[in-house]
Design a protein around this motif. Structure first.
Motif, PDB file in Angstrom:
ATOM      1  N   ILE A 200       0.852  -1.189   0.000  1.00 56.19           N
ATOM      2  CA  ILE A 200       0.000   0.000   0.000  1.00 56.19           C
ATOM      3  C   ILE A 200       0.887   1.239   0.000  1.00 56.19           C
ATOM      4  O   ILE A 200       1.599   1.509   0.973  1.00 56.19           O
ATOM      5  CB  ILE A 200      -0.926   0.020   1.241  1.00 56.19           C
ATOM      6  CG1 ILE A 200      -1.752  -1.277   1.297  1.00 56.19           C
ATOM      7  CG2 ILE A 200      -1.841   1.224   1.207  1.00 56.19           C
ATOM      8  CD1 ILE A 200      -2.645  -1.365   2.513  1.00 56.19           C
ATOM      9  N   ASP A 201       0.863   1.970  -1.090  1.00 57.49           N
ATOM     10  CA  ASP A 201       1.694   3.162  -1.252  1.00 57.49           C
ATOM     11  C   ASP A 201       0.967   4.364  -0.652  1.00 57.49           C
ATOM     12  O   ASP A 201      -0.024   4.838  -1.194  1.00 57.49           O
ATOM     13  CB  ASP A 201       1.968   3.396  -2.732  1.00 57.49           C
ATOM     14  CG  ASP A 201       2.849   4.620  -2.972  1.00 57.49           C
ATOM     15  OD1 ASP A 201       3.327   5.202  -1.977  1.00 57.49           O
ATOM     16  OD2 ASP A 201       3.038   4.992  -4.141  1.00 57.49           O
ATOM     17  N   LEU A 202       1.465   4.847   0.475  1.00 57.94           N
ATOM     18  CA  LEU A 202       0.847   5.981   1.157  1.00 57.94           C
ATOM     19  C   LEU A 202       1.642   7.272   0.973  1.00 57.94           C
ATOM     20  O   LEU A 202       1.268   8.310   1.521  1.00 57.94           O
ATOM     21  CB  LEU A 202       0.727   5.697   2.662  1.00 57.94           C
ATOM     22  CG  LEU A 202      -0.067   4.456   3.063  1.00 57.94           C
ATOM     23  CD1 LEU A 202      -0.149   4.371   4.584  1.00 57.94           C
ATOM     24  CD2 LEU A 202      -1.452   4.472   2.457  1.00 57.94           C
ATOM     25  N   GLU A 203       2.721   7.221   0.216  1.00 61.68           N
ATOM     26  CA  GLU A 203       3.636   8.352   0.145  1.00 61.68           C
ATOM     27  C   GLU A 203       3.640   9.077  -1.193  1.00 61.68           C
ATOM     28  O   GLU A 203       4.018  10.246  -1.268  1.00 61.68           O
ATOM     29  CB  GLU A 203       5.067   7.888   0.457  1.00 61.68           C
ATOM     30  CG  GLU A 203       5.212   7.128   1.773  1.00 61.68           C
ATOM     31  CD  GLU A 203       4.877   7.994   2.976  1.00 61.68           C
ATOM     32  OE1 GLU A 203       5.033   9.226   2.874  1.00 61.68           O
ATOM     33  OE2 GLU A 203       4.468   7.440   4.013  1.00 61.68           O
ATOM     34  N   SER A 204       3.218   8.439  -2.255  1.00 64.21           N
ATOM     35  CA  SER A 204       3.401   9.027  -3.591  1.00 64.21           C
ATOM     36  C   SER A 204       2.412  10.139  -3.911  1.00 64.21           C
ATOM     37  O   SER A 204       2.650  10.919  -4.836  1.00 64.21           O
ATOM     38  CB  SER A 204       3.294   7.934  -4.661  1.00 64.21           C
ATOM     39  OG  SER A 204       2.013   7.349  -4.648  1.00 64.21           O
ATOM     40  N   ALA A 205       1.311  10.220  -3.173  1.00 62.49           N
ATOM     41  CA  ALA A 205       0.313  11.256  -3.443  1.00 62.49           C
ATOM     42  C   ALA A 205      -0.343  11.672  -2.138  1.00 62.49           C
ATOM     43  O   ALA A 205      -0.503  10.858  -1.226  1.00 62.49           O
ATOM     44  CB  ALA A 205      -0.736  10.749  -4.426  1.00 62.49           C
TER      45      ALA A 205
END
Length: 208
Positions: A38-43
């Motif tokens: 789960i990418d929580l940093e890119s946006a």
């Protein structure tokens, strides 16, 4: 963020346990594993939802995001009304606004302790308290699980609208896909499919 969840318990071999294994062709119930990316940093984002069937690892993932301290489980006093229990050091107007914003607008309800409220009222009171406290990061487990679907949907929409006026990030854990249209989250992770979707209402409802 890559999350690797592993749980293990005793492997029981009682008569009933053995019969269940035989009938349903299951070797063991002792092991549970789940991997999530789960990418929580890119946006930038404010509201995320982890959705999926019961027992599919939602709580474990939520705990791994920011740690157990982020799981929102407020203790309510038994000897004080809701109006006094929410943000006692905060502004009176902010508390009443939070209560009204999630649909708990019945003034007599504000004068009752949390423990005597109905399930629907408790659901809304918890949302109001979270909005009033507005932590930087929070995970709300069993979101909308104990209320009927109409209350859940309306409460979800009202909460999302009010939360977006704060600066915090919240992750809602739910087994109900019907809230997605109402919350319109910035991202959704489905534990059933392992799929992460971002953004719009149309993207979220594709999980339904």
């Amino acid at each position: 963020m890559k999350i690797d969840v592993k749980h293990q318990c005793d492997d029981f071999n009682s008569y009933r346990a053995a019969r269940v294994k035989s009938l349903f062709n299951v070797e063991t119930g002792a092991n549970f594993s789940l991997q999530a990316d789960i990418d929580l940093e890119s946006a930038p984002w404010q509201i995320g939802v982890i959705v999926g069937p019961s027992g599919s690892g939602k709580t474990s993932i939520g705990t791994n995001l920011w740690g157990k301290h982020a799981l929102y489980a407020p203790e309510w006093p038994t000897n004080a009304p809701v109006i006094d229990a929410i943000a006692p050091e905060g502004s009176f107007d902010e508390v009443t606004t939070a209560l009204s914003s999630v649909g708990l607008g019945s003034v007599p309800t504000w004068l009752r302790p949390y423990g005597v409220l109905s399930n629907g009222e408790q659901f809304r009171a918890n949302l109001a308290r979270l909005i009033a406290e507005a932590p930087e990061q929070a995970v709300l487990d069993e979101f909308s699980s104990v209320v009927d679907r109409q209350i859940a949907q309306i409460g979800a929409g009202a909460f999302a609208k009010a939360w977006r006026r704060t600066k915090g990030q919240v992750v809602l854990l739910s087994c109900h896909y019907d809230i997605l249209d109402w919350v319109q989250p910035d991202w959704v992770f489905d534990t059933g499919s392992g799929q992460l979707l971002r953004g719009s209402r149309s993207e979220s409802t594709r999980l339904n």
